[in-house]
Design an enzyme around this catalytic site. Structure first.
Site, PDB file in Angstrom:
ATOM      1  N   ALA A 132       0.816  -1.208   0.000  1.00 16.56           N
ATOM      2  CA  ALA A 132       0.000   0.000   0.000  1.00 16.56           C
ATOM      3  C   ALA A 132       0.853   1.264   0.000  1.00 16.56           C
ATOM      4  O   ALA A 132       0.640   2.176  -0.801  1.00 16.56           O
ATOM      5  CB  ALA A 132      -0.945  -0.002   1.204  1.00 16.56           C
ATOM      6  N   GLY A 150      -6.560   3.804   1.592  1.00 22.10           N
ATOM      7  CA  GLY A 150      -5.596   2.743   1.388  1.00 22.10           C
ATOM      8  C   GLY A 150      -4.196   3.265   1.162  1.00 22.10           C
ATOM      9  O   GLY A 150      -3.468   3.600   2.101  1.00 22.10           O
ATOM     10  N   CYS A 151      -3.805   3.350  -0.100  1.00 15.46           N
ATOM     11  CA  CYS A 151      -2.416   3.668  -0.431  1.00 15.46           C
ATOM     12  C   CYS A 151      -2.033   5.109  -0.109  1.00 15.46           C
ATOM     13  O   CYS A 151      -0.883   5.375   0.228  1.00 15.46           O
ATOM     14  CB  CYS A 151      -2.155   3.347  -1.897  1.00 15.46           C
ATOM     15  SG  CYS A 151      -2.315   1.579  -2.260  1.00 15.46           S
ATOM     16  N   VAL A 152      -2.986   6.041  -0.202  1.00 15.62           N
ATOM     17  CA  VAL A 152      -2.677   7.420   0.172  1.00 15.62           C
ATOM     18  C   VAL A 152      -2.393   7.504   1.665  1.00 15.62           C
ATOM     19  O   VAL A 152      -1.374   8.056   2.097  1.00 15.62           O
ATOM     20  CB  VAL A 152      -3.821   8.368  -0.230  1.00 15.62           C
ATOM     21  CG1 VAL A 152      -3.648   9.748   0.403  1.00 15.62           C
ATOM     22  CG2 VAL A 152      -3.902   8.492  -1.752  1.00 15.62           C
ATOM     23  N   THR A 154       0.874   5.824   2.624  1.00 14.75           N
ATOM     24  CA  THR A 154       2.016   6.625   2.192  1.00 14.75           C
ATOM     25  C   THR A 154       2.261   7.787   3.139  1.00 14.75           C
ATOM     26  O   THR A 154       3.404   8.087   3.501  1.00 14.75           O
ATOM     27  CB  THR A 154       1.785   7.130   0.763  1.00 14.75           C
ATOM     28  OG1 THR A 154       1.745   6.003  -0.132  1.00 14.75           O
ATOM     29  CG2 THR A 154       2.888   8.081   0.309  1.00 14.75           C
TER      30      THR A 154
END
Length: 226
Positions: free
Chosen positions: A124, A153-155, A158
């Site tokens: 992710a 999720g990935c945002v 990060t």
């Protein structure tokens, strides 16, 4: 902002959350997973991100105009091995995002330049098992503006890892999207309270222009498709 959200923010602030971040002098923009696998509903993980894509293109064009580096990420799994098996068990929709497939290509509407790095990932976070942290450090980046999908999720992953790396992260509200509104809104609140700063596109472009007026930004190194 709803009355309920306002109440949560008030309680968070009273409890010592919702601190304010100060941007550094050498920013970069990270565009998370605006690949066809997410922006084209033809693919299993895809959904309507047209507004997010358009807003992110505006952000990216502002960065380019001020010679601020832009880094793209894409999820691309190897063709024939068991990489990220646990994640794929939870999200089998991602299993079609294979190296060399159109679903892993950055949406052409982003107008990615040849010299803009592309970080290929199987987790992710854009920082997990990738060269991103090293590339940012090599370029002297001390602040990141984050766009892309998905917010929950990935945002979010990060931004959490950017915080762990001591990088102030500014999430541009109009430039992130999710499949459903509740996780999107909850994640923006959570990010703003604990890990990063949620700002409008107008505020982000103003900040980038102001920072660019006071500093020279290093050129990024290119990284190709898988």
């Amino acid at each position: 902002m709803s009355a309920g959200t306002a109440g949560v923010r008030e309680r968070y602030a009273a409890g010592g959350l919702l601190g304010k971040l100060t941007p550094g002098s050498t920013p970069a923009v990270i565009v998370v997973d605006l690949q066809y696998g997410f922006t084209d509903p033809e693919f299993a993980p895809g959904f309507d991100l047209d507004i997010v894509v358009a807003a992110t293109r505006s952000l990216v064009d502002t960065a380019r105009a001020h010679r601020i580096p832009v880094y793209f990420t894409t999820i691309a799994f190897p063709q024939h091995d068991g990489a990220a098996a646990t994640w794929l068990q939870k999200m089998p929709a991602l299993s079609g995002l294979r190296s060399g497939h159109r679903s892993t290509e950055i949406d052409a509407r982003m107008g990615r330049h040849e010299g803009e790095p592309l970080i290929v990932k199987q987790a992710a976070s854009a920082f997990a098992h990738t060269a991103l942290a090293d590339l940012l450090a090599e370029a002297g980046i001390d602040t990141v503006f984050v766009a892309g999908a998905t917010t929950s999720g990935c945002v979010r992953a990060t931004v959490v890892d950017a915080c762990a790396a001591n990088l102030p992260a500014f999430v541009v509200r109009e430039c992130v999207g999710d499949r459903e509104i509740p996780p999107h809104d909850a994640s923006l609140l959570d990010i703003d309270a604990k890990y990063g700063e949620v700002v409008t596109l107008e505020a982000a472009t103003t900040m980038l222009a102001a920072i660019a007026g006071t500093t020279e930004v290093a050129e990024p190194h290119a990284k190709g498709l898988p």
